[in-house]
Design a protein around this motif. Structure first.
Motif, PDB file in Angstrom:
ATOM      1  N   HIS A  25       0.791  -1.359  -0.111  1.00 52.81           N
ATOM      2  CA  HIS A  25       0.107   0.003   0.004  1.00 52.81           C
ATOM      3  C   HIS A  25       0.826   1.277  -0.076  1.00 52.81           C
ATOM      4  CE1 HIS A  25      -3.448  -2.264   0.650  1.00 52.81           C
ATOM      5  NE2 HIS A  25      -3.006  -2.981   1.632  1.00 52.81           N
ATOM      6  N   GLN A  26       0.189   2.306  -0.581  1.00 52.66           N
ATOM      7  CA  GLN A  26       1.122   3.404  -0.227  1.00 52.66           C
ATOM      8  C   GLN A  26       0.575   4.500   0.713  1.00 52.66           C
ATOM      9  OE1 GLN A  26       3.217   4.628  -2.653  1.00 52.66           O
ATOM     10  NE2 GLN A  26       3.541   6.604  -1.520  1.00 52.66           N
ATOM     11  N   ALA A  27       1.595   4.951   1.739  1.00 49.17           N
ATOM     12  CA  ALA A  27       1.184   5.475   2.882  1.00 49.17           C
ATOM     13  C   ALA A  27       1.393   7.152   2.421  1.00 49.17           C
ATOM     14  CB  ALA A  27       1.847   5.217   4.041  1.00 49.17           C
ATOM     15  N   ILE A  28       0.445   7.860   2.970  1.00 52.64           N
ATOM     16  CA  ILE A  28       0.619   9.158   3.159  1.00 52.64           C
ATOM     17  C   ILE A  28       0.494  10.003   4.539  1.00 52.64           C
ATOM     18  CG2 ILE A  28      -0.242  11.568   2.090  1.00 52.64           C
ATOM     19  CD1 ILE A  28      -1.750   9.804  -0.035  1.00 52.64           C
ATOM     20  N   GLU A  29       1.386  10.793   5.013  1.00 51.63           N
ATOM     21  CA  GLU A  29       1.536  11.059   6.350  1.00 51.63           C
ATOM     22  C   GLU A  29       0.768  12.536   6.693  1.00 51.63           C
ATOM     23  OE1 GLU A  29       5.550  10.617   7.695  1.00 51.63           O
ATOM     24  OE2 GLU A  29       5.695   8.891   7.117  1.00 51.63           O
ATOM     25  N   ALA A  30       0.324  12.759   7.818  1.00 51.42           N
ATOM     26  CA  ALA A  30      -0.273  14.000   8.260  1.00 51.42           C
ATOM     27  C   ALA A  30       0.045  13.926   9.762  1.00 51.42           C
ATOM     28  CB  ALA A  30      -1.475  14.276   7.996  1.00 51.42           C
TER      29      ALA A  30
END
Length: 553
Positions: A25-30
């Protein structure tokens, strides 16, 4: 699948990202809800995993804002928290619109299953009417208030524990200070007692030596008169016995002289007066006076100051052995002269090499010859060499012999002894400088502690005089640094407040003596001279040429 992970803890973000990427999966951080909403506006996101307790916007508010937005209201939303774990928290999350609720830590399999289940449930949610916002806000406010109350209770408990720990720390520190003060007082009393005993012993040595020397000299002279036949003719046995008596008197005289010299050295009363001369000629005169002693043991002396060293070599060299004396420029330091005395005696064991220069030390090997004297000969050699600004060393091998070597500065390289004065009052500093210079000392002055320590790095003073009350680094701190860097450098505390807090701190680092301002010039000069004499017998000053060779260049 593009999954947005929202958490204010960087470690949690990294763990989640690595785990999701490992599953393809592709993880995007905030880092919080505000940043997550910004990401949603510019990135394609298929699901959201969010913490609750975050700055700026927490997870509850983030979920509520997403469910209100037409564009993102159907996104799968998984709450992932370790703080909001009560039944009311779970119910609030469901009311706001969260699809799944997981408690940290969870396995990656549990997270992915929650994401897939939430994706399926999000399809069923399409067309569903959102919860009444007023009711949601009430539940949310109640949850926040409850959590704040819980945190407040936890904070109070933590504060109570900290207060108890602080009280215990204060109690322990007070007890430690009391014990340190008691121990310091014991050590000071013990130190004063040792100093008193040492002074008494030195006085005893001096008195004993003086009182013995006069009658011993008379006794020897009368024995010599009888041996010379002044009182009548003697037979062969009488002459032999009187000769042994004279020899015994001579040995006893050497011991008494050694005791007197040791006492004068250790009390600073022995001074040397340097004169220009030939070291080679001095060696020749010494050897000439010892040739008869060498002839008695049939020992040959090879010439290639130290009467004590040659005497020692003759003492430990068997009959028919050899003793060699050599004078040359030092190979280690070009500006030093070197004298070596070697013998073909029994040698010295390695474990005794560090001890043979100690006062009263004698090698015990069962040979009566090695136990003659009182063990002061090599000690005096070391101290006298030190008075000349030199050092002495020994190399030895059992069964083959020993070589004693000492070095002294060449003529013209011996400087006046240095005294470091650290005093912030210019007039007081100038007064001390004038008194000491007239007394034959070279004076180095510093107006503060930092400058004084810098001078110690560059020079090699025999004694330091330190004021206590100074700007920046005070006298007590300077003394502490001196003890840590230079060991037993003699230090005189010169202060106008001998009873103050600074004096108490300074005493922890053992100054040699304290002079109260104003101090009479003659007393100041006498104290410096006495400490200078004692400093000549200290180990640190004997090692300065080896430890700081730049000082002899």
């Amino acid at each position: 699948m593009n999954i947005l992970i929202v958490d204010d803890n960087p470690t949690n973000l990294k763990l989640l990202r690595v785990s999701l990427e490992a599953e393809g999966h592709q993880a995007i951080e905030a880092a919080d809800g505000v940043e997550a909403l910004a990401v949603l506006e510019r990135e394609k996101v298929d699901a959201i995993i969010s913490d609750i307790l975050m700055p700026n916007m927490d997870g509850f508010r983030l979920c509520q804002e997403i469910r209100k937005a037409q564009k993102h209201r159907h996104l799968p939303f998984i709450v992932y928290t370790s703080t909001y774990t009560s039944h009311e928290d779970v119910k609030l999350a469901e009311t706001i619109g969260a699809d799944k609720y997981l408690t940290k830590p969870a396995t990656i399999e549990s997270l992915l299953k929650a994401v897939n289940d939430a994706a399926a449930e999000s399809k069923a949610r399409q067309g569903r009417t959102p919860e009444d916002e007023t009711d949601v806000l009430k539940q949310y406010s109640a949850a926040v208030v409850n959590k704040l109350e819980e945190k407040n209770i936890e904070l109070k408990e933590s504060m109570g524990a900290l207060e108890r720990a602080h009280d215990r720390f204060v109690e322990l520190n007070s007890d430690l200070e009391r014990r340190v003060a008691e121990r310091s007082a014991e050590l000071e009393n013990a130190n004063r007692g040792l100093q008193k005993k040492n002074h008494e012993i030195q006085n005893f040595y001096h008195t004993l030596s003086h009182e013995l020397k006069t009658p011993l000299t008379s006794t020897r002279e009368f024995i010599a008169l009888v041996a010379d036949g002044v009182a009548g003719a003697l037979n062969e046995s009488q002459t032999e016995y009187l000769g042994l008596a004279i020899e015994g008197c001579d040995q006893l005289t050497v011991c008494i002289n050694d005791l007197l010299d040791a006492t004068r050295l250790e009390t600073g009363k022995m001074a040397i007066q340097l004169k220009a001369g030939s070291l080679g000629q001095v060696v020749k005169r010494v050897l000439a006076g010892l040739k008869s002693a060498a002839a008695e043991k049939m020992i040959s002396i090879q010439e290639e100051v130290a009467e004590g060293l040659v005497n020692n070599a003759l003492k430990f060299t068997p009959s028919h052995g050899q003793v060699g004396v050599r004078v040359r420029a030092s190979t280690r330091h070009p500006k030093l002269l070197e004298v070596s005395v070697s013998d073909t005696g029994r040698g010295i064991a390695k474990d005794q090499l560090e001890l043979i220069f100690d006062r009263l030390y004698q090698i015990k090997d069962g040979d009566a010859a090695t136990e003659q004297g009182v063990g002061l000969g090599l000690y005096l050699c070391r101290e006298l060499v030190g008075l000349h600004g030199g050092e002495i060393r020994v190399e030895s091998e059992l069964g083959k012999g020993s070589t004693f070597t000492f070095t002294i500065p060449e003529p013209g390289t011996v400087k006046r002894p240095q005294v470091l004065v650290i005093e912030d009052d210019p007039q007081m500093s100038a007064c001390i400088q004038r008194v000491l210079q007239e007394g034959g000392f070279e004076v180095l002055t510093a107006s503060n502690g930092e400058e004084g320590l810098q001078l110690l790095e560059e020079c090699d003073p025999m004694v330091a005089i330190i004021d206590l009350q100074m700007p920046g680094l005070d006298g007590a701190d300077v003394l502490k640094e001196i003890r840590q860097r230079y060991g037993e450098l003699p230090v005189i505390i010169h202060t106008g407040d001998p009873e103050g807090e600074l004096m108490t701190r300074a005493l922890e680092f053992s100054p040699f003596t304290v002079l109260a301002k104003p101090c009479p010039p003659e007393r100041l000069l006498e104290t410096v001279r006495r400490l200078k004499g004692q400093a000549d017998t200290q180990f640190w000053i004997r090692q300065r040429l080896e430890g700081r060779p730049e000082l002899v260049s």
